[in-house]
Design a protein around this motif. Structure first.
Motif, PDB file in Angstrom:
ATOM      1  N   LEU A 381       0.815  -1.220   0.000  1.00  0.00           N
ATOM      2  CA  LEU A 381       0.000   0.000   0.000  1.00  0.00           C
ATOM      3  C   LEU A 381       0.842   1.260   0.000  1.00  0.00           C
ATOM      4  CD1 LEU A 381      -2.984  -0.461   2.485  1.00  0.00           C
ATOM      5  CD2 LEU A 381      -3.118  -0.049   0.028  1.00  0.00           C
ATOM      6  N   SER A 382       0.391   2.228  -0.791  1.00  0.00           N
ATOM      7  CA  SER A 382       0.915   3.591  -0.706  1.00  0.00           C
ATOM      8  C   SER A 382      -0.247   4.509  -0.375  1.00  0.00           C
ATOM      9  CB  SER A 382       1.559   4.014  -2.027  1.00  0.00           C
ATOM     10  OG  SER A 382       2.655   3.178  -2.336  1.00  0.00           O
ATOM     11  N   ALA A 383       0.053   5.680   0.168  1.00  0.00           N
ATOM     12  CA  ALA A 383      -1.002   6.628   0.518  1.00  0.00           C
ATOM     13  C   ALA A 383      -1.835   6.959  -0.711  1.00  0.00           C
ATOM     14  CB  ALA A 383      -0.386   7.897   1.097  1.00  0.00           C
ATOM     15  N   GLY A 384      -3.153   6.939  -0.536  1.00  0.00           N
ATOM     16  CA  GLY A 384      -4.061   7.269  -1.634  1.00  0.00           C
ATOM     17  C   GLY A 384      -4.453   6.104  -2.505  1.00  0.00           C
ATOM     18  N   ASP A 385      -3.927   4.905  -2.229  1.00  0.00           N
ATOM     19  CA  ASP A 385      -4.316   3.729  -3.006  1.00  0.00           C
ATOM     20  C   ASP A 385      -5.746   3.315  -2.680  1.00  0.00           C
ATOM     21  OD1 ASP A 385      -1.912   3.562  -4.281  1.00  0.00           O
ATOM     22  OD2 ASP A 385      -1.125   1.911  -3.070  1.00  0.00           O
ATOM     23  N   ILE A 386      -6.290   2.439  -3.518  1.00  0.00           N
ATOM     24  CA  ILE A 386      -7.632   1.899  -3.318  1.00  0.00           C
ATOM     25  C   ILE A 386      -7.502   0.422  -2.972  1.00  0.00           C
ATOM     26  CG2 ILE A 386      -9.828   1.363  -4.443  1.00  0.00           C
ATOM     27  CD1 ILE A 386      -9.284   3.862  -6.233  1.00  0.00           C
ATOM     28  N   ILE A 387      -7.937   0.047  -1.775  1.00  0.00           N
ATOM     29  CA  ILE A 387      -7.896  -1.362  -1.375  1.00  0.00           C
ATOM     30  C   ILE A 387      -9.028  -2.109  -2.072  1.00  0.00           C
ATOM     31  CG2 ILE A 387      -8.388  -2.944   0.531  1.00  0.00           C
ATOM     32  CD1 ILE A 387      -6.809  -1.211   2.371  1.00  0.00           C
ATOM     33  N   VAL A 388      -8.679  -3.188  -2.745  1.00  0.00           N
ATOM     34  CA  VAL A 388      -9.656  -4.075  -3.369  1.00  0.00           C
ATOM     35  C   VAL A 388      -9.446  -5.461  -2.777  1.00  0.00           C
ATOM     36  CG1 VAL A 388     -10.520  -5.052  -5.517  1.00  0.00           C
ATOM     37  CG2 VAL A 388      -9.624  -2.720  -5.499  1.00  0.00           C
ATOM     38  N   THR A 389     -10.495  -5.986  -2.121  1.00  0.00           N
ATOM     39  CA  THR A 389     -10.346  -7.267  -1.432  1.00  0.00           C
ATOM     40  C   THR A 389     -11.692  -7.971  -1.353  1.00  0.00           C
ATOM     41  OG1 THR A 389      -9.385  -8.316   0.535  1.00  0.00           O
ATOM     42  CG2 THR A 389     -10.730  -6.330   0.880  1.00  0.00           C
ATOM     43  N   GLY A 390     -11.687  -9.179  -0.794  1.00  0.00           N
ATOM     44  CA  GLY A 390     -12.928  -9.944  -0.681  1.00  0.00           C
ATOM     45  C   GLY A 390     -13.878  -9.326   0.318  1.00  0.00           C
ATOM     46  N   SER A 391     -13.382  -9.078   1.537  1.00  0.00           N
ATOM     47  CA  SER A 391     -14.191  -8.440   2.573  1.00  0.00           C
ATOM     48  C   SER A 391     -13.256  -7.809   3.590  1.00  0.00           C
ATOM     49  CB  SER A 391     -15.119  -9.452   3.257  1.00  0.00           C
ATOM     50  OG  SER A 391     -14.368 -10.471   3.897  1.00  0.00           O
ATOM     51  N   ILE A 392     -13.815  -6.892   4.387  1.00  0.00           N
ATOM     52  CA  ILE A 392     -13.027  -6.154   5.382  1.00  0.00           C
ATOM     53  C   ILE A 392     -13.480  -6.556   6.779  1.00  0.00           C
ATOM     54  CG2 ILE A 392     -12.590  -3.873   6.365  1.00  0.00           C
ATOM     55  CD1 ILE A 392     -11.114  -4.122   3.816  1.00  0.00           C
ATOM     56  N   THR A 393     -12.530  -6.963   7.614  1.00  0.00           N
ATOM     57  CA  THR A 393     -12.798  -7.265   9.015  1.00  0.00           C
ATOM     58  C   THR A 393     -12.065  -6.229   9.876  1.00  0.00           C
ATOM     59  OG1 THR A 393     -10.871  -8.704   9.200  1.00  0.00           O
ATOM     60  CG2 THR A 393     -12.931  -9.722   8.455  1.00  0.00           C
ATOM     61  N   PRO A 394     -12.317  -6.212  11.195  1.00  0.00           N
ATOM     62  CA  PRO A 394     -11.629  -5.224  12.043  1.00  0.00           C
ATOM     63  C   PRO A 394     -10.111  -5.282  11.978  1.00  0.00           C
ATOM     64  CG  PRO A 394     -13.529  -6.101  13.199  1.00  0.00           C
ATOM     65  CD  PRO A 394     -13.398  -6.909  11.937  1.00  0.00           C
ATOM     66  N   ASP A 395      -9.539  -6.422  11.562  1.00  0.00           N
ATOM     67  CA  ASP A 395      -8.081  -6.517  11.468  1.00  0.00           C
ATOM     68  C   ASP A 395      -7.499  -5.552  10.436  1.00  0.00           C
ATOM     69  OD1 ASP A 395      -8.005  -8.555  13.358  1.00  0.00           O
ATOM     70  OD2 ASP A 395      -8.337 -10.100  11.863  1.00  0.00           O
ATOM     71  N   TRP A 396      -8.334  -5.108   9.510  1.00  0.00           N
ATOM     72  CA  TRP A 396      -7.862  -4.190   8.474  1.00  0.00           C
ATOM     73  C   TRP A 396      -7.753  -2.748   8.981  1.00  0.00           C
ATOM     74  CZ3 TRP A 396      -6.734  -5.332   3.303  1.00  0.00           C
ATOM     75  CH2 TRP A 396      -7.049  -6.620   2.863  1.00  0.00           C
TER      76      TRP A 396
END
Length: 798
Positions: A381-396
């Motif tokens: 990750l760099s600042a301003g990137d867009i995270i694309v993933t399956g799902s987001i949990t509190p660990d993120w």
């Protein structure tokens, strides 16, 4: 026992410093709201002194302080290591005997005569304060049975005070770690694994619109919804209708719910597994209408008791079929909103759509796609990137403050990804289904959440504009300024604009985007021979025994959402005004539509409604509107008949509407007609004896007065609402309406594009002007200038 243990019947909201926000709220509701029918499972909580005793007797207070002193507070490079060591310190420590004895004694009392399953929940003493949410920060353990397992779960709750995300959150919020304690709540288990569970908000979480309750639910345990593993059912309930005893459910959205989380059946350790949801349950709402209303009433009672918007958790026991409230905390995103200032985004063009899903927030951003399977891949990750993933949990959570947007395959409007993105003020598109498959690592994309409920990922960087608006500075004109609307997904947000209601609700958008099927294809499906078309209809209408009910429900819910947003100001819905070529594009439409050389002047508007080719479909439109007015109580909804060529046609339509439950004057029903044909103007006095009001459609009126096809580029330069002939028509019809004592409005772009046209309308004495949302504020300014000019002239000023 009160030193280390407090039972819910001896606990209230004043005990937040002692048992944390979650447990204090459970005690408050158990004590104060049970008499109003709200069911809260009984239980008890360990206290802050109990936690501090545990730390002190194990020498952990000093040890943890020294450990956290070494935290890299600039880049958090050692956060994972410090969190792991802090939790291990606690898990290896022993309970002081007087604390373990107190927990066991309280648990035994809760069990009564048999060993009972309990939920063991964490509650931080700084939790759920107005400036802090801690949502999902600390652990909960469900279906715990037996003294040893209860003590083990309680210690794991203590340890969860030092999860990586909780440490980072306290740092971000400025809480001193040593000043936050962990209370453990232990309450009787609700067997949601055999039933269903979910959350509720007493405001719309996207817009902050405060007259609805949003309930979301899944089969089994709610963790699937929080993690975004499944798309839940959503239910929107209108509070004023709820209090008046109407059917207050203005929208129901069926989620996929393809997984059901249940417990594994063992006494030795507690675990959960995800099972495949049977197809029939996927296609069934988790709550009945009666249960939706009951939970919504409870939510309103809780909100009124606390005097602020609330975020609740609910569960239904699959064995007893009882509903329970299992948590309530202040909603953290919209509580401090003033409602007078916001930023408005507009995308300047449309690129190739790569994927779409539920829009969270209203922003538009550019960024670079980063495909991340888990938080462990944060190095990409760099600042301003867009995270694309399956799902987001509190660990993120520790990673999310530096990104510009979130895109997930799964998840609904109440998933953890949605909740956190709102708190951080970053846009998210959740529930795309295919985001990780269709988006390419490193690609430049545009994230747009400014186009209603659906969010879009566009290829490349599409230009957009952002404008700050302070609504408190806008002065309204005397002439009523109304909105032209079509998308229910924008209604709650647009209701914050200055307005006097909706002058034109176009139902075509609802039919095209939410229904998608030609109404006659539902009435007379036997005519459809194409297998693919029949399959599409079956998929869209799943769960409906009578396919016509699908059209009625979806149309009613779309209209009701807009009615709720603008209540109690009037909303004027125009009956369907598709042309035959547009109707043909709906699923199954080609089997029922004629091929016309000039659909603009053909089988459209009023002429359709009493024609045998469409008459049965018109009944569905009437039934939907009747449902909104009579069953849901939206009597401020008025109906407008478009493209009515003759007075005889008007009388035919009004008679047919009455036969279908929409009698003019009944429940204060007013029926308007569009003024868009020269015959409407020439015979205006006769039309005024039939209808309750006029709405001038300046686009059609201009093309028919000037004989210009407004879709033709060859003569588009001649299309001009300011033409003298058009203005004479408008002046004439306004005068006829005034003579008859009925109101006249105008729907069109000209009053915002041309200040002189707005001035002409105001000087002519028009009652209202309706604008598209992007033109409303300019239109209001033009109307005010016109009124100020008239005032100056009348008083002899230059």
């Amino acid at each position: 026992m009160d030193t280390y243990i407090k039972f819910f019947d001896r606990t209230g909201i004043a005990d937040i410093p002692v048992v944390g926000g979650k447990n204090a709220s459970l005690g408050e509701m158990y004590n104060r709201l049970s008499s109003q029918g709200i069911a809260v499972p009984y239980g008890f909580a360990t206290t802050a002194p109990a936690f501090r005793l545990f730390l002190m007797e194990n020498g952990l207070d000093h040890k943890l302080r020294e450990l956290l002193h070494t935290l890299d507070r600039e880049n958090y490079t050692n956060l994972r290591d410090i969190g792991s060591r802090a939790r291990q310190y606690i898990l290896e420590a022993a309970f002081p005997e007087k604390l373990s004895d107190a927990i066991i004694e309280a648990y035994s009392g809760l069990c009564e005569r048999e060993t009972a399953e309990v939920a063991v929940r964490s509650s931080a003493t700084a939790e759920d304060l107005p400036e802090a949410s801690f949502a999902g920060m600390h652990d909960t353990f469900l279906n715990i049975k037996g003294e040893k397992n209860v003590l083990k779960a309680a210690k794991r709750c203590f340890a969860s005070l030092y999860t990586d995300r909780a440490i980072k959150y306290r740092e971000d919020k400025g809480f001193k770690h040593e000043e936050v304690a962990l209370s453990v709540g232990i309450q009787k288990m609700v067997r949601a694994d055999k039933g269903c569970s979910g959350v509720g908000f007493t405001v719309d979480p996207e817009s902050g619109f405060d007259r609805v309750v949003l309930l979301s639910g899944v089969w089994g345990l709610g963790e699937n919804m929080v993690q975004g593993t499944v798309n839940p059912d959503d239910f929107y309930v209108f509070k004023p209708a709820l209090k008046k005893g109407y059917n207050a459910i203005i929208r129901k959205e069926l989620g996929s719910k393809d997984k059901t989380m249940i417990y594994t059946d063992t006494d030795h350790h507690v675990a959960t597994i995800n099972t495949d949801t049977p197809k029939d349950k996927q296609e069934t709402f988790v709550l009945s209408d009666e249960e939706i209303h009951r939970l919504a009433r409870w939510a309103v009672i809780i909100e009124e008791h606390y005097g602020k918007p609330m975020d609740i958790e609910w569960a239904k026991d699959g064995l007893t079929h009882q509903l329970f409230i299992i948590q309530a905390r202040p909603e953290t995103v919209h509580r401090s909103d003033t409602g007078t200032f916001f930023r408005e985004y507009h995308i300047s063009g449309k690129g190739k759509t790569l994927t779409s899903g539920n829009a969270i927030g209203h922003k538009i951003v550019h960024g670079t796609v980063r495909l991340l399977p888990s938080p462990a891949d944060a190095g990409k990750l760099s600042a301003g990137d867009i995270i694309v993933t399956g799902s987001i949990t509190p660990d993120w959570d520790p990673l999310l403050k530096s990104v510009s947007a979130i895109v997930t395959n799964k998840g609904g409007r109440t998933s953890h990804a949605a909740i956190v993105s709102r708190e951080l003020g970053i846009p998210a598109i959740v529930g795309c289904m295919d985001a990780t498959r269709v988006l390419t690592e490193g690609a430049k994309v545009t994230i747009s959440c400014a186009e209603g409920n659906t969010g879009y990922v566009y290829e490349d960087e599409i230009p957009f504009t952002a404008k700050d608006i302070d609504l408190s500075r806008i002065k309204m004109p005397k002439t009523e300024a109304k909105l032209i609307l079509s998308d229910p997904g924008t209604a709650f947000r647009l209701a914050a604009y200055p307005h006097k209601g909706v002058g034109l609700l176009r139902m075509e958008f609802i039919i095209t985007h939410q229904i998608k099927i030609h109404p006659m294809a539902l009435v007379d499906s036997g005519k459809i021979t194409d297998k693919a078309t029949r399959t599409s209809i079956e998929e869209l209408t799943r769960g409906y025994k009578r396919k016509e009910a699908y059209f009625i429900d979806r149309l009613a819910q779309g209209i009701a959402t807009i009615c709720a947003a603008f209540y109690p100001e009037e909303v004027i819905v125009r009956l369907s005004d598709f042309k035959s070529n547009e109707y043909a594009n709906l699923i199954g439409g080609q089997y029922f539509e004629p091929v016309e050389e000039n659909p603009m002047l053909g089988f459209r508007g009023a002429s359709r409604y009493y024609n045998e080719a469409y008459r049965e479909a018109f009944k569905l439109e009437c039934e939907a509107i009747r449902k909104v007015r009579s069953e849901m109580g939206f009597h401020h909804l008025k109906v407008m008949v478009p493209f009515c060529r003759t007075p005889e046609e008007g009388r035919n339509v009004i008679r047919l509407m009455a036969e279908n439950g929409l009698a003019q004057g009944k429940e204060d029903l007013e029926i308007y007609t569009m003024i868009e044909i020269p015959s409407n103007v020439i015979l205006a006095e006769e039309f005024a004896r039939i209808f309750d009001g006029f709405s001038i459609g300046s686009n059609d009126l201009t093309q028919l007065v000037l004989g210009i096809d407004r879709d033709s580029e060859l003569v588009s330069n001649l299309f001009d609402e300011n033409n003298r002939a058009v203005k004479m028509m408008i002046t004439s019809v306004i005068g006829a309406a005034q003579k008859a004592g009925i109101k006249t409005g105008l729907c069109g772009q000209a009053p915002s594009d041309f200040p002189e046209f707005a001035a002409f309308l105001v000087e002519s004495g028009i009652d209202s002007i309706s604008f598209n949302p992007d033109a409303l504020l300019t239109g209001i300014e033009n109307m005010r200038k016109a009124e100020d000019h008239i005032l100056r002239v009348s008083s002899g000023q230059p």
